[in-house]
Design a protein around this motif. Structure first.
Motif, mmCIF file in Angstrom:
data_model
loop_
_atom_site.group_PDB
_atom_site.id
_atom_site.type_symbol
_atom_site.label_atom_id
_atom_site.label_comp_id
_atom_site.label_asym_id
_atom_site.label_seq_id
_atom_site.Cartn_x
_atom_site.Cartn_y
_atom_site.Cartn_z
ATOM 1 N N SER A 164 0.824 -1.219 0.000
ATOM 2 C CA SER A 164 0.000 0.000 0.000
ATOM 3 C C SER A 164 0.855 1.265 0.000
ATOM 4 O O SER A 164 0.371 2.347 -0.339
ATOM 5 C CB SER A 164 -0.931 0.003 1.219
ATOM 6 N N ASP A 165 2.130 1.141 0.342
ATOM 7 C CA ASP A 165 3.050 2.285 0.339
ATOM 8 C C ASP A 165 3.795 2.420 -0.984
ATOM 9 O O ASP A 165 4.784 3.156 -1.069
ATOM 10 C CB ASP A 165 4.069 2.146 1.478
ATOM 11 N N HIS A 166 3.329 1.719 -2.036
ATOM 12 C CA HIS A 166 4.118 1.668 -3.274
ATOM 13 C C HIS A 166 4.291 3.033 -3.922
ATOM 14 O O HIS A 166 5.344 3.308 -4.494
ATOM 15 C CB HIS A 166 3.514 0.675 -4.265
ATOM 16 N N ASP A 167 3.310 3.907 -3.847
ATOM 17 C CA ASP A 167 3.475 5.240 -4.450
ATOM 18 C C ASP A 167 4.647 5.977 -3.802
ATOM 19 O O ASP A 167 5.454 6.618 -4.492
ATOM 20 C CB ASP A 167 2.202 6.073 -4.304
ATOM 21 N N PHE A 168 4.751 5.873 -2.479
ATOM 22 C CA PHE A 168 5.836 6.547 -1.763
ATOM 23 C C PHE A 168 7.201 6.018 -2.183
ATOM 24 O O PHE A 168 8.088 6.793 -2.578
ATOM 25 C CB PHE A 168 5.652 6.374 -0.249
ATOM 26 N N PHE A 169 7.392 4.704 -2.126
ATOM 27 C CA PHE A 169 8.748 4.217 -2.404
ATOM 28 C C PHE A 169 9.070 4.240 -3.890
ATOM 29 O O PHE A 169 10.231 4.418 -4.265
ATOM 30 C CB PHE A 169 9.025 2.853 -1.753
ATOM 31 N N GLN A 170 8.077 4.131 -4.755
ATOM 32 C CA GLN A 170 8.363 4.218 -6.185
ATOM 33 C C GLN A 170 8.734 5.646 -6.583
ATOM 34 O O GLN A 170 9.674 5.859 -7.362
ATOM 35 C CB GLN A 170 7.158 3.729 -6.991
ATOM 36 N N ASP A 171 8.027 6.637 -6.046
ATOM 37 C CA ASP A 171 8.340 8.032 -6.376
ATOM 38 C C ASP A 171 9.734 8.419 -5.892
ATOM 39 O O ASP A 171 10.503 9.070 -6.617
ATOM 40 C CB ASP A 171 7.295 8.974 -5.757
ATOM 41 N N ASN A 172 10.079 8.020 -4.674
ATOM 42 C CA ASN A 172 11.399 8.371 -4.150
ATOM 43 C C ASN A 172 12.503 7.579 -4.832
ATOM 44 O O ASN A 172 13.609 8.088 -5.019
ATOM 45 C CB ASN A 172 11.430 8.158 -2.632
ATOM 46 N N SER A 173 12.224 6.343 -5.240
ATOM 47 C CA SER A 173 13.212 5.560 -5.980
ATOM 48 C C SER A 173 13.536 6.220 -7.308
ATOM 49 O O SER A 173 14.697 6.289 -7.725
ATOM 50 C CB SER A 173 12.693 4.138 -6.211
#
Length: 404
Positions: A164-173
């Motif tokens: 569910s946190d994929h938007d956060f870690f994908q954007d920062n990656s």
């Protein structure tokens, strides 16, 4: 033996790909490879490291203990500005014995036996994402709807990270691996990811589960690593576990769509060996790690008719190494029947990619399923309109509009 390189016209690196040839290495690399196995190039900061152009010398140097991956050493040829004391992503930019000590702590889930045990779960994820794409609107963006979710779901399950946190870690990656993002912003993105993983390690300390972050938390409790080291390794595994495979899924699909005769063979086969062969050939042919592995010499090294001096930087571009005609016949041709298992897409030596078994298995499931289940898959735009990631540390496409 002394170096024969004494040119004022040292070419800049990285080099541009040719317009209309998005799958091929920059054309300026070919004459350098034909001329000699080593050449000098000029980086963004004016430094002139050695560019290693041929397969044999690449493997020799990547496997040489006199060559360091430590980004903090003088002479290391950084791909972008790095702040002194800035973060290192896990253990990949360290040398043994520290590199080996940390790597061993996370190696067991990536053995062939363990990754093969995950194949049914990966198959379910792939089928679920294809079901969702088929039920959704057309055209679809293969990156957003399939290529990115599949490896993200897999690595989240393996690590114990909430998807569910994929938007956060994908954007920062994306920010962290973009060479177009200023150093301060990349450091801030890394800091956010590290804080996020640190919080997760803390949660695993309080309530462990059956996942890799929980195993790292146990190491923290035992005093074998610090919590910060555990978080740094978590950043590395999360980043490498979704970004590289996602780009390979999308770029490999695009390459196959541009080579329909190869796609037809893969779509119609039920032979796992044929699928595995296709995966390794696409890894050889495409090379999403496209700006060269970076190293620095610790001692003088005689190789390829040159002397690499202690402190000299090395850039090892696997894209041109995997197109070396001395190793691969007709190397610029995509041939999924080729035995390409000796490619250097995953590197070589002690720093060879830890997750290569997992990546191969995921790609086998994807390439063995997607085109069979959507036999009419095709581009929904002209290839000239597709945005390629020329400015990133990982090559691929930002989006891939497809229909069927």
């Amino acid at each position: 033996m002394t170096s024969t390189v004494n040119r004022s016209d040292v070419p800049e690196y990285p080099m541009e790909r040719a317009a209309g040839c998005p799958f091929d290495p920059p054309p300026a690399l070919r004459p350098l490879q034909e001329e000699a196995p080593l050449a000098k190039v000029r980086l963004w900061d004016g430094s002139t490291p050695w560019l290693v152009t041929r397969y044999a010398e690449q493997r020799a140097l990547l496997g040489d203990s006199r060559v360091s991956a430590d980004i903090t050493r003088p002479g290391y040829p950084s791909s972008a500005p790095v702040r002194p004391g800035g973060p290192r992503i896990g253990f990949i930019l360290m040398d043994d014995p520290e590199h080996a000590r940390l790597r061993r702590m996370v190696a067991s889930p990536f053995t062939i036996k363990r990754t093969e045990a995950l194949r049914p779960a990966v198959q379910r994820i792939v089928d679920d994402r294809i079901d969702a794409m088929l039920a959704g609107p057309k055209p679809a963006d293969l990156v957003r709807d399939f290529a990115l979710p599949v490896p993200s779901l897999v690595i989240c399950e393996l690590l114990g990270v909430p998807y569910s946190d994929h938007d956060f870690f994908q954007d920062n990656s994306k920010m962290l691996i973009s060479l177009a993002v200023p150093p301060d912003e990349r450091m801030a993105a890394h800091g956010r990811l590290e804080a996020y993983l640190d919080d997760l390690v803390g949660a695993k300390l309080a309530e462990p589960g059956d996942d890799l972050l929980s195993r790292l938390a146990e190491r923290v409790e035992a005093g074998e690593i610090t919590r910060a080291e555990a978080a740094q390794m978590g950043v590395l595994l999360l980043l490498a576990g979704h970004e590289t495979t996602a780009n390979m899924i999308a770029l490999g699909t695009l390459a196959l769509l541009r080579h329909p005769e190869q796609l037809a063979v893969l779509r119609d086969t039920d032979d796992p060996k044929q699928v595995a062969s296709a995966v390794d050939e696409l890894l050889r042919y495409l090379n999403i790690t496209h700006n060269g592995r970076r190293r620095v010499a610790l001692e003088d090294i005689e190789i390829g008719g040159e002397v690499i001096r202690a402190g000299d930087g090395l850039v090892v571009p696997n894209d041109i190494g995997n197109r070396d005609p001395a190793v691969f016949d007709d190397p610029d041709r995509l041939d999924i029947d080729r035995d390409a298992r000796s490619h250097v897409a995953f590197g070589f030596g002690v720093h060879q990619c830890l997750g290569q078994g997992l990546a191969r298995m995921e790609l086998q499931v994807v390439y063995g399923t997607l085109y069979r289940r959507i036999p009419g898959l095709r581009l929904a735009t002209d290839i000239e309109q597709i945005p390629f990631k020329h400015d990133g540390a990982v090559y691929g496409v930002h989006e891939l509009p497809v229909t069927w």
